[in-house]
Design a protein around this motif. Structure first.
Motif, mmCIF file in Angstrom:
data_model
loop_
_atom_site.group_PDB
_atom_site.id
_atom_site.type_symbol
_atom_site.label_atom_id
_atom_site.label_comp_id
_atom_site.label_asym_id
_atom_site.label_seq_id
_atom_site.Cartn_x
_atom_site.Cartn_y
_atom_site.Cartn_z
ATOM 1 N N LEU A 422 0.860 -1.177 0.000
ATOM 2 C CA LEU A 422 0.000 0.000 0.000
ATOM 3 C C LEU A 422 0.899 1.229 0.000
ATOM 4 O O LEU A 422 1.553 1.526 0.997
ATOM 5 N N ASN A 423 0.940 1.921 -1.126
ATOM 6 C CA ASN A 423 1.813 3.079 -1.264
ATOM 7 C C ASN A 423 1.242 4.304 -0.545
ATOM 8 O O ASN A 423 0.021 4.423 -0.382
ATOM 9 N N PRO A 424 2.122 5.230 -0.107
ATOM 10 C CA PRO A 424 1.643 6.424 0.606
ATOM 11 C C PRO A 424 0.699 7.283 -0.224
ATOM 12 O O PRO A 424 -0.127 8.011 0.331
ATOM 13 N N ASP A 425 0.822 7.223 -1.569
ATOM 14 C CA ASP A 425 -0.038 8.059 -2.418
ATOM 15 C C ASP A 425 -1.404 7.436 -2.670
ATOM 16 O O ASP A 425 -2.198 7.957 -3.451
ATOM 17 N N GLY A 426 -1.694 6.281 -2.026
ATOM 18 C CA GLY A 426 -3.001 5.651 -2.153
ATOM 19 C C GLY A 426 -3.061 4.545 -3.182
ATOM 20 O O GLY A 426 -4.065 3.819 -3.256
ATOM 21 N N THR A 427 -2.006 4.380 -3.984
ATOM 22 C CA THR A 427 -1.999 3.303 -4.968
ATOM 23 C C THR A 427 -1.559 1.995 -4.322
ATOM 24 O O THR A 427 -1.040 1.977 -3.206
ATOM 25 N N VAL A 428 -1.781 0.892 -5.058
ATOM 26 C CA VAL A 428 -1.444 -0.442 -4.553
ATOM 27 C C VAL A 428 -0.499 -1.115 -5.547
ATOM 28 O O VAL A 428 -0.759 -1.133 -6.750
ATOM 29 N N ARG A 429 0.588 -1.618 -5.018
ATOM 30 C CA ARG A 429 1.511 -2.407 -5.837
ATOM 31 C C ARG A 429 1.211 -3.885 -5.574
ATOM 32 O O ARG A 429 1.324 -4.348 -4.439
ATOM 33 N N GLN A 430 0.827 -4.623 -6.616
ATOM 34 C CA GLN A 430 0.504 -6.044 -6.478
ATOM 35 C C GLN A 430 1.188 -6.804 -7.608
ATOM 36 O O GLN A 430 0.978 -6.506 -8.782
ATOM 37 N N GLU A 431 2.010 -7.764 -7.241
ATOM 38 C CA GLU A 431 2.741 -8.525 -8.261
ATOM 39 C C GLU A 431 3.133 -9.887 -7.707
ATOM 40 O O GLU A 431 3.105 -10.121 -6.494
ATOM 41 N N THR A 432 3.477 -10.775 -8.616
ATOM 42 C CA THR A 432 3.963 -12.109 -8.251
ATOM 43 C C THR A 432 5.478 -12.109 -8.371
ATOM 44 O O THR A 432 6.032 -11.698 -9.396
ATOM 45 N N ILE A 433 6.137 -12.539 -7.307
ATOM 46 C CA ILE A 433 7.600 -12.510 -7.254
ATOM 47 C C ILE A 433 8.119 -13.950 -7.182
ATOM 48 O O ILE A 433 7.686 -14.745 -6.330
#
Length: 494
Positions: A422-433
């Motif tokens: 959950l980024n501070p600017d309100g966006t969401v980073r979602q990925e498969t690592i």
């Protein structure tokens, strides 16, 4: 006895009396003998004052509120205490009135002695200050509580009737005003003094030299009407500030200081810092510094730029000072110049950086101002429950968090995980690592974790098939069995 003899005897008696007065003009007989017919001679020839050498008292000028003790030699009934009134006049014990405001004690003595000529031919007058009026002084500039102050002047006893004045000092006035701020320039403290002729000359005091020499500045005394001004330093020198903070006329170390911390910290906000002799949860032990404020704000985040931390300070004279602190240099050298002492009203700004050095992050994680963070590991981990809340250092990577959560279960997918931020600017980073435990810190393959990151460990493909078969053949009410099979196979929806 014949008339001629009596006349001679009378003339002899009168002559003897006059001779006695001429020889001993200060005798009690002369003192108490009032004049009857002759007019009083000029005061300078008939009045005398007791002269005592005391430069400190001789230079004192009388003003409203002063108390003086008037003594007439061998005439206590005409002696007594008198006070200078608001209009500068003073009522004498004999009923007369004189104007004494602005006069020194010797000058006032001459005026009072002249008044006593109405009673005595040769009055011997002594005037001494018995109750000095309080000083009215002001202080402005870099002090905690600028304004007007009233300061008492105690008399200090000396031999006999000779007593001096214990004038308040410049450091005492500064202490009374709550101490100087950390922005003060003590090299040029200005004292504006009213000379009595309408002009206000100024002179300057180097209080810093008193600090460096270990003196307290007790010889820098104030006078009635003095105005003290403490200027703002052009730039902050931390070594000088720490010297200043150790003096008695600085703000007390246990004085609450409200500061604001913003930027790359875990808990931005307003904090009240209190110093003290020993460390506690709210007291850093000593004076509150930058690093203690960062601790209270939950510590810095991983991408904090610790080389450019700003302290913004509003001065009492209306300006602003910017102090740049290099916390990385502080950790390397222990140079306290990069861990400034804070004062009430400071704002701390911790900037962010995109250039993250893994070695630097690992070292910063051990600092007191780099607190732990909370992350979540969900799914197939060995330690129950299936949602693990972990409190880890700021230099923890994704791989390390999985291991700290207990590692994989037998049914876990060991090849990849889902990562959610959950980024501070309100966006969401979602990925498969894709997992590789031999990989070091890597922003995309093994990132350093930030607060509230989520790692999802799913079940392997074989485990999913097993789960499906168990679901299909598990006991269930007859009415639901068919629908349950269809849902599991994906033929119908929920």
């Amino acid at each position: 006895m014949s008339f001629r003899v009596l006349r001679c005897l009378f003339q002899s008696t009168v002559s003897l009396t006059l001779l006695t007065l001429a020889i001993a003009p200060n005798s009690s007989m002369a003192q108490s003998l009032p004049y009857l017919e002759d007019p009083p001679p000029p005061p300078s020839r008939t009045s005398q004052r007791v002269r005592r050498s005391n430069p400190e008292l001789d230079e004192y000028t009388l003003g409203p509120g002063d108390l003086v003790q008037i003594e007439i030699f061998e005439a206590p009934e005409y002696s007594g205490e008198a006070q200078v009134l608001a209009n500068g006049m003073m009522d004498l014990p004999i009923g007369g009135r004189v104007y004494v405001e602005g006069l020194t004690i010797p000058q006032a003595t001459d005026i009072i002695a002249a008044e006593y000529v109405r009673i005595f031919r040769y009055p011997l007058v002594s005037v001494r200050l018995s109750g000095p009026r309080p000083l009215q002084v002001t202080i402005d500039g870099e002090v905690t509580q600028p304004g007007a102050y009233v300061m008492e002047i105690p008399l200090k006893a000396q031999s006999g009737l000779q007593r001096g004045l214990q004038y308040p000092t410049v450091p005492e006035l500064i202490e009374l005003a709550g101490g100087v701020t950390l922005s003060a320039d003590l090299r040029r403290v200005e004292v504006r003094r009213n000379s009595g002729n309408g002009k206000e000359p100024s002179f300057y005091i180097d209080l810093l030299s008193y600090i460096q020499s270990g003196r307290r500045g007790q010889d820098i005394t104030l006078r009635d009407g003095d105005a003290l001004f403490i200027p703002t330093a052009e730039r902050i020198e931390e070594e000088r500030v720490r010297q200043l903070a150790a003096t008695n006329f600085a703000v007390a170390e246990d004085s609450p200081r409200s500061v604001v911390v913003v930027g790359a910290v875990n808990q931005p906000g307003n904090y009240v810092l209190i110093g003290g002799p020993s460390r506690s949860e709210l007291r850093p032990g000593g004076l509150p510094t930058l690093t203690f404020a960062l601790e209270q704000a939950g510590g810095i985040v991983t991408n904090a730029d610790v080389r450019q931390v700003e302290i913004r300070r509003i001065t009492q004279t209306g300006g602003e000072q910017i102090i740049i602190a290099n916390l990385w240099e502080f950790l390397q050298t222990g140079d306290f110049e990069n861990d400034p002492i804070l004062q009430n009203g400071d704002t701390i700004v911790v900037p962010r950086t995109d250039a993250i050095d893994s070695a630097e992050v690992a070292q910063l994680a051990n600092a007191s101002f780099s607190a732990s963070i909370v992350v979540y590991v969900v799914g197939e981990v060995n330690k129950a429950p299936s949602i693990r809340t972990l409190e880890v250092p700021t230099n923890t990577t994704l791989n390390q968090a999985i291991l700290q959560a207990g590692g994989f279960t037998d049914d876990a997918n060991r090849d990849e995980v889902d990562f959610i931020r959950l980024n501070p600017d309100g966006t969401v980073r979602q990925e498969t690592i894709e997992l590789d435990f031999a990989r070091g810190i890597d922003e995309f393959e093994n990132p350093l974790l930030r607060p509230n990151d989520i790692i999802v460990i799913s079940r392997s493909g074989l485990a999913r098939v097993t789960d499906t078969l168990e679901t299909i053949f598990s006991p269930a009410p007859e009415i639901n069995s068919f629908m349950r099979i269809l849902e599991t196979l994906g033929i119908v929806g929920d």
